[in-house]
Enzyme design. Structure first.
Site, PDB file in Angstrom:
ATOM      1  CG  HIS A  47      10.242 -23.627 131.948  1.00  0.00           C
ATOM      2  ND1 HIS A  47       8.991 -23.609 132.528  1.00  0.00           N
ATOM      3  CD2 HIS A  47      11.008 -22.794 132.703  1.00  0.00           C
ATOM      4  CE1 HIS A  47       9.011 -22.814 133.593  1.00  0.00           C
ATOM      5  NE2 HIS A  47      10.223 -22.314 133.719  1.00  0.00           N
ATOM      6  CE1 TYR A  49       5.601 -29.529 123.609  1.00  0.00           C
ATOM      7  CE2 TYR A  49       4.859 -30.672 125.584  1.00  0.00           C
ATOM      8  CZ  TYR A  49       5.414 -30.705 124.308  1.00  0.00           C
ATOM      9  OH  TYR A  49       5.764 -31.902 123.736  1.00  0.00           O
ATOM     10  CG  HIS A  50       6.164 -24.616 130.556  1.00  0.00           C
ATOM     11  ND1 HIS A  50       6.979 -25.274 131.465  1.00  0.00           N
ATOM     12  CD2 HIS A  50       5.062 -25.402 130.421  1.00  0.00           C
ATOM     13  CE1 HIS A  50       6.400 -26.394 131.847  1.00  0.00           C
ATOM     14  NE2 HIS A  50       5.235 -26.499 131.224  1.00  0.00           N
ATOM     15  N   PRO A  51       5.807 -21.145 126.988  1.00  0.00           N
ATOM     16  CG  PRO A  51       4.574 -20.698 125.056  1.00  0.00           C
ATOM     17  CD  PRO A  51       4.997 -21.821 125.961  1.00  0.00           C
TER      18      PRO A  51
END
Length: 638
Positions: free
Chosen positions: A342, A545-547
């Site tokens: 994101h 921080y949404h891999p």
């Protein structure tokens, strides 16, 4: 004293008053306290039934649920150590990155994004600690959109919204009465405490009022409808962070079949080249290498960066990539592809003429420390300034359905709110941009809205840099590289909606103004045009921080799939991946709660595949007392 001098490393307590040192360092948990610390395994059995790699947002859940079966011995391996006293305090969240509980990853240099950051690289913090990234994150509890899961289920039976909702509810202990009352969507009594933060500024309600002015509802985005504005729900408990380690591991730390080994760096999964059976895990702890067998399964829960890295080091990955490094190929799968994140526009600044911003000077005072120490309240109980969430539709979204394409994170501060000691460095912003753009507004009451792209079409990769397991993998998110440029177009429109918020009556009552200095690097564009905002976004390209997606779940005929709908790695027996890397497409929201759900569902899949006696099930963990304002503590005599 500058905030960074206090919180810039994990030895901050020498700077605090003597009473606080006494309170924190000379107190110990009782044996039966559900928040007591987990013990570190020093010696190892030759074999366990299951080995779980990674004690993060999913791995902690898996270890909990598998050890419910008392006859199963489970070894949980974590590369980092235990949570710190600092990480338990929500207000210190910005000061946990770039410390020893963070893997401190950076992307490779980007050409069309991250341009405001050092070397054109984005910082990618990942938790290297018991609890994983649930210890570093901003604690936001968000589930995503119903359609996310229904789209997964097209090729992956058992993953529709109706299938996964019970797992969200199972984990949850929601302590907001007006939310918990909606029992169709929320649960109470689960391990994971969810409640509103103990402190927010007046700007939080202003944000929601502004959204209502724009025609949106004030609703619960985790329930019947996602589109709308809300105050944050968070994984915090009585003013303290509720990580997955605190929620799922500490209450069960006395189970005799649970073995937790910290500071255990996995080197590879041992796979028999003839039978293609995963048999053991090789790891290093305190300078010594161990190889421990798993008689049933090995579960990889190391996250979207480390799970693909470990698979590739073990011979599972793209044949061309592994061959180039001389790694024998045991299963030719597209591990490390389909990387989604994101991406958002960070760094916008809006000022107000009221003393409502989250400024350093309001956080670091004796009064705030006393308030937090005694009452678990005040600014140190805030979520680092993140106070509101919203899901909105740009002109590119289908206006007839509840499927917004932008999420707003509302923050009662900006990169300039801590006087330049830490926040901008977490992002990797260059000193030149700090000096010219942010430094002039230091010590100003400010807020920002961070528009986040919910469903990126651009995908990147994770690759090995070498065969050395201690070398960080190559992270290439390839932001804004989709063929038609749709990602950037949607984010530009989301930015415009964010700007409209500041013009509402709600914000104008506070004298809100957009800081209209031209962003460095974008001087060649006419301000406030789409081209200008596109430039701003390409410069301050902020990961949220949404891999996800690097070990994609899919059917056997999907050549991009790494695991099947039961999360078993194709071509390898006795090996599953259970974390957010299995997402076919990243969910339309923050990923921590969905990752916990994946841990819950994955655990049940394992139990279904390995029959066990019902009398083996352990049903009574230690449970926290809801009515206690502080966790029960026993103070040592000194």
């Amino acid at each position: 004293m500058p905030l960074a001098q206090i919180f810039g490393n994990l030895s901050l307590w020498a700077s605090l008053p003597a009473f606080l040192v006494y309170y924190l360092f000379y107190s110990s948990f009782e044996y039966d306290d559900p928040e007591g610390r987990v013990s570190d395994t020093k010696t190892f059995l030759n074999e366990y039934d299951f080995i779980v790699i990674g004690a993060g947002s999913a791995g902690a859940v898996v270890a909990n649920r598998l050890t419910e079966v008392s006859s199963w011995k489970v070894l949980l391996l974590e590369a980092g150590g235990d949570e710190t006293l600092v990480s338990d305090v929500p207000g210190t969240v910005q000061y946990l990155q770039r410390t020893n509980i963070d893997w401190q990853y950076r992307t490779v240099a980007q050409t069309g994004s991250c341009l405001a950051f050092n070397d054109n690289k984005c910082n990618w913090p990942r938790g290297k600690v018991l609890g994983g990234s649930s210890v570093l994150n901003y604690m936001l509890y968000v589930r995503g959109n119903k359609r996310d899961y229904d789209s997964w289920a097209v090729d992956n039976p058992g993953w529709s919204y109706d299938d996964v909702l019970p797992y969200f509810i199972k984990s949850e202990d929601n302590r907001n009465p007006y939310i918990a009352a909606n029992t169709k969507y929320h649960g109470t009594g689960g391990y994971l405490t969810v409640q509103e933060p103990a402190y927010t500024t007046p700007l939080a309600t202003t944000f929601v009022e502004a959204g209502v002015e724009l025609g949106y509802e004030n609703n619960d985005g985790n329930a019947a409808q996602q589109t709308g504005f809300m105050l944050v729900q968070a994984t915090n408990r009585r003013g303290h962070r509720c990580s997955t380690a605190k929620a799922f591991l500490r209450p069960i730390r006395h189970r005799p079949n649970l073995f937790v080994s910290m500071h255990s760096r996995v080197l590879k999964i041992v796979i028999d080249s003839t039978t293609k059976q995963a048999t053991a895990v090789r790891f290093e702890k305190n300078g010594k290498v161990y190889e421990v067998k798993a008689t049933k399964e090995i579960i990889l829960s190391a996250g979207s960066v480390n799970s693909p890295q470990i698979l590739m080091l073990s011979g599972v990955g793209r044949a061309d990539h592994l061959n180039s490094l001389g790694i024998p190929v045991l299963s030719d799968l597209k591990v490390g592809d389909n990387l989604q994140d994101h991406i958002a526009l960070g760094g916008m600044v809006f000022t107000v003429n009221k003393p409502f911003g989250s400024l350093e000077g309001r956080y670091i005072t004796l009064a705030t420390f006393l308030n937090y120490t005694i009452n678990s309240a005040g600014p140190m109980a805030s979520l680092g300034g993140c106070e509101g969430l919203a899901w909105v539709k740009t002109k590119y979204a289908d206006q007839t359905i509840d499927f917004p394409d932008i999420e707003f994170h509302f923050v009662s501060g900006t990169p300039a709110s801590d006087s330049g000691y830490n926040i901008y460095k977490n992002q990797g912003v260059t000193d030149a941009i700090w000096e010219s753009y942010y430094k002039p507004v230091v010590n100003t009451d400010m807020w920002q809205v961070i528009p986040m792209l919910l469903r990126p079409k651009s995908t990147g990769t994770i690759r090995l840099a070498s065969t050395d397991p201690y070398t960080a993998p190559l992270i290439d998110p390839q932001y804004f590289t989709d063929t038609n440029g749709e990602d950037l177009k949607v984010l530009i429109e989301g930015t415009k909606i964010g700007l409209a918020l500041s013009k509402t009556e709600a914000f104008q009552k506070l004298g809100s103004k957009f800081y209209d200095k031209v962003f460095p690097g974008c001087e060649g564009y006419t301000p406030w045009t789409d081209a200008y905002w596109g430039c701003f976004i390409r410069h301050y390209s902020s990961t949220i921080y949404h891999p996800a997606g690097t070990c994609k779940m899919g059917k056997a005929t999907d050549t991009s799939a790494v695991v099947d709908a039961r999360l078993r790695v194709y071509g390898i027996k006795g090996l599953r991946v259970i974390d957010c890397s299995i997402m076919p497409n990243v969910v339309s929201g923050n990923t921590n709660a969905p990752t916990i759900m994946i841990g819950e569902r994955g655990s049940d899949l394992i139990k279904e595949d390995w029959p066990h006696n019902k009398e083996d099930v352990i049903i009574k963990p230690l449970t926290p007392k809801k009515n206690s304002s502080k966790k029960k503590m026993k103070v040592k005599n000194i």
